[in-house]
Design a protein around this motif. Structure first.
Motif, PDB file in Angstrom:
ATOM      1  N   HIS A 222       0.160 -30.422 -33.488  1.00  0.00           N
ATOM      2  CA  HIS A 222      -0.447 -29.417 -34.364  1.00  0.00           C
ATOM      3  C   HIS A 222      -1.315 -28.436 -33.586  1.00  0.00           C
ATOM      4  CE1 HIS A 222      -3.509 -32.678 -34.321  1.00  0.00           C
ATOM      5  NE2 HIS A 222      -4.376 -31.693 -34.424  1.00  0.00           N
ATOM      6  N   PHE A 223      -1.702 -28.796 -32.374  1.00  0.00           N
ATOM      7  CA  PHE A 223      -2.453 -27.873 -31.525  1.00  0.00           C
ATOM      8  C   PHE A 223      -1.522 -27.138 -30.564  1.00  0.00           C
ATOM      9  CE2 PHE A 223      -4.887 -26.825 -27.683  1.00  0.00           C
ATOM     10  CZ  PHE A 223      -5.940 -26.112 -28.235  1.00  0.00           C
ATOM     11  N   GLY A 224      -0.536 -27.845 -30.014  1.00  0.00           N
ATOM     12  CA  GLY A 224       0.357 -27.255 -29.028  1.00  0.00           C
ATOM     13  C   GLY A 224       1.319 -26.239 -29.606  1.00  0.00           C
ATOM     14  N   CYS A 225       1.799 -26.478 -30.814  1.00  0.00           N
ATOM     15  CA  CYS A 225       2.748 -25.551 -31.445  1.00  0.00           C
ATOM     16  C   CYS A 225       2.510 -25.567 -32.953  1.00  0.00           C
ATOM     17  CB  CYS A 225       4.183 -25.915 -31.103  1.00  0.00           C
ATOM     18  SG  CYS A 225       4.519 -27.684 -30.992  1.00  0.00           S
ATOM     19  N   PRO A 226       1.418 -24.966 -33.399  1.00  0.00           N
ATOM     20  CA  PRO A 226       1.026 -25.041 -34.801  1.00  0.00           C
ATOM     21  C   PRO A 226       2.037 -24.478 -35.785  1.00  0.00           C
ATOM     22  CG  PRO A 226      -0.277 -23.379 -33.642  1.00  0.00           C
ATOM     23  CD  PRO A 226       0.456 -24.167 -32.611  1.00  0.00           C
ATOM     24  N   GLU A 227       2.713 -23.382 -35.426  1.00  0.00           N
ATOM     25  CA  GLU A 227       3.664 -22.784 -36.359  1.00  0.00           C
ATOM     26  C   GLU A 227       4.846 -23.705 -36.612  1.00  0.00           C
ATOM     27  OE1 GLU A 227       3.300 -20.151 -38.221  1.00  0.00           O
ATOM     28  OE2 GLU A 227       1.292 -19.947 -37.379  1.00  0.00           O
ATOM     29  N   GLU A 228       5.395 -24.266 -35.528  1.00  0.00           N
ATOM     30  CA  GLU A 228       6.512 -25.197 -35.675  1.00  0.00           C
ATOM     31  C   GLU A 228       6.084 -26.445 -36.441  1.00  0.00           C
ATOM     32  OE1 GLU A 228       5.505 -23.749 -32.947  1.00  0.00           O
ATOM     33  OE2 GLU A 228       7.167 -23.140 -31.648  1.00  0.00           O
ATOM     34  N   PHE A 229       4.870 -26.884 -36.174  1.00  0.00           N
ATOM     35  CA  PHE A 229       4.318 -28.059 -36.852  1.00  0.00           C
ATOM     36  C   PHE A 229       4.217 -27.813 -38.359  1.00  0.00           C
ATOM     37  CE2 PHE A 229       0.473 -30.073 -38.594  1.00  0.00           C
ATOM     38  CZ  PHE A 229       0.748 -31.417 -38.372  1.00  0.00           C
ATOM     39  N   LEU A 230       3.639 -26.683 -38.732  1.00  0.00           N
ATOM     40  CA  LEU A 230       3.474 -26.368 -40.154  1.00  0.00           C
ATOM     41  C   LEU A 230       4.822 -26.180 -40.837  1.00  0.00           C
ATOM     42  CD1 LEU A 230       0.427 -23.911 -40.054  1.00  0.00           C
ATOM     43  CD2 LEU A 230       0.466 -26.253 -40.929  1.00  0.00           C
ATOM     44  N   GLN A 231       5.769 -25.592 -40.120  1.00  0.00           N
ATOM     45  CA  GLN A 231       7.099 -25.402 -40.696  1.00  0.00           C
ATOM     46  C   GLN A 231       7.741 -26.752 -41.021  1.00  0.00           C
ATOM     47  OE1 GLN A 231      10.015 -23.624 -38.073  1.00  0.00           O
ATOM     48  NE2 GLN A 231      11.186 -22.791 -39.779  1.00  0.00           N
ATOM     49  N   ALA A 232       7.598 -27.715 -40.125  1.00  0.00           N
ATOM     50  CA  ALA A 232       8.162 -29.046 -40.356  1.00  0.00           C
ATOM     51  C   ALA A 232       7.488 -29.732 -41.538  1.00  0.00           C
ATOM     52  CB  ALA A 232       8.019 -29.894 -39.096  1.00  0.00           C
ATOM     53  N   ILE A 233       6.166 -29.578 -41.634  1.00  0.00           N
ATOM     54  CA  ILE A 233       5.427 -30.184 -42.743  1.00  0.00           C
ATOM     55  C   ILE A 233       5.855 -29.553 -44.064  1.00  0.00           C
ATOM     56  CG2 ILE A 233       3.157 -30.517 -43.780  1.00  0.00           C
ATOM     57  CD1 ILE A 233       3.534 -32.228 -41.341  1.00  0.00           C
ATOM     58  N   ARG A 234       5.932 -28.222 -44.088  1.00  0.00           N
ATOM     59  CA  ARG A 234       6.324 -27.534 -45.326  1.00  0.00           C
ATOM     60  C   ARG A 234       7.724 -27.951 -45.766  1.00  0.00           C
ATOM     61  NH1 ARG A 234       4.382 -22.734 -42.531  1.00  0.00           N
ATOM     62  NH2 ARG A 234       2.253 -22.242 -43.151  1.00  0.00           N
TER      63      ARG A 234
END
Length: 248
Positions: A222-234
């Motif tokens: 969530h710190f290293g690649c926040p956009e990809e992280f949020l996309q996966a969560i969504r």
């Protein structure tokens, strides 16, 4: 730190009680690293309160797995490397004269804003203040010898410290009955090389477990690649909505 030697089961019971008080029957439980093991413990002890599980680089594979796979010489090298750098120690782990000094050490100038959440890491000890002071000792990971004792003699350390080593996620998830998202950091150097084990677990429950590997981070996705992280969560949360709308 808690006033008594609370283990993971105690923390999961506390969360269960909190949900009861708030009137929340079921929830999506999520955790990162050690928090992911706490999420797994919560599912173990209170499965009926769990609607789905999100695990970020932890909680899906036994903690000691990575270390037990290492050849003896590499494991010895790891234990020799376990120490807090002086610069990090003085910034986050020392004892300070004021609360503001701790807050300033935690403050990220690049992010800006109030960063009010930093106060959640600050504690008063008599007339002094600490941030992460005592944390590594609490987890029994302050140096290589303590880390080795935690891994190989968990029964001889505190209940809390031992909890992460004694937990067996594969046994817990043998009876998985809710959707799960496993977020696996596989960047270089990968701190916890458990992708094979994670993929194996996901293959056992293809209808329940979604697996995502991220090479943009070695642990903290969530710190290293926040956009990809949020996309996966969504995407995962959206899939839960679709599941709930399916006819029974």
């Amino acid at each position: 730190m808690p006033g008594r030697d609370a283990d993971f089961a105690d923390f999961s019971d506390d969360l269960s009680t909190l949900l009861d008080v708030l009137g929340i029957e079921r929830t999506v439980i999520a955790g990162f690293s050690r928090g992911a093991y706490l999420a797994t413990e919560f599912y173990k002890n209170h499965p009926d309160q769990v609607a789905a599980i999100i695990l970020e680089d932890g909680g899906s594979v036994a903690f000691a797995t990575t270390f037990f796979k290492l050849p003896p010489d590499q494991l010895a090298t790891f234990f020799e490397s376990v120490r807090i750098p002086d610069e990090i120690k003085s910034r986050y782990f020392d004892v300070y004269d004021s609360e503001f000094e701790v807050y300033s050490n935690f403050y990220d100038k690049k992010t800006g804003g109030s960063q009010f959440h930093n106060f959640g890491f600050i504690r008063q000890v008599k007339d002094k203040w600490i941030g992460y002071g005592g944390l590594m000792e609490y987890m029994h990971m302050q140096d290589g010898s303590h880390y080795a004792k935690l891994l190989f003699q968990p029964q001889s350390v505190s209940r809390y410290a031992a909890s992460i080593v004694l937990q067996q996620p594969l046994a817990i998830y043998e009876t998985l009955h809710v959707p799960m998202l496993i977020l696996d950091a596989v960047g270089t150097p990968d701190l916890f090389q458990n992708s094979a084990e994670n993929r194996e677990l996901a293959s056992r429950f293809p209808h329940l477990i979604s697996y995502r590997a991220f090479d943009c981070a070695d642990h903290n996705i969530h710190f290293g690649c926040p956009e990809e992280f949020l996309q996966a969560i969504r995407h995962f949360l959206h899939s839960l909505v679709l599941r709930s709308e399916e006819p029974s």
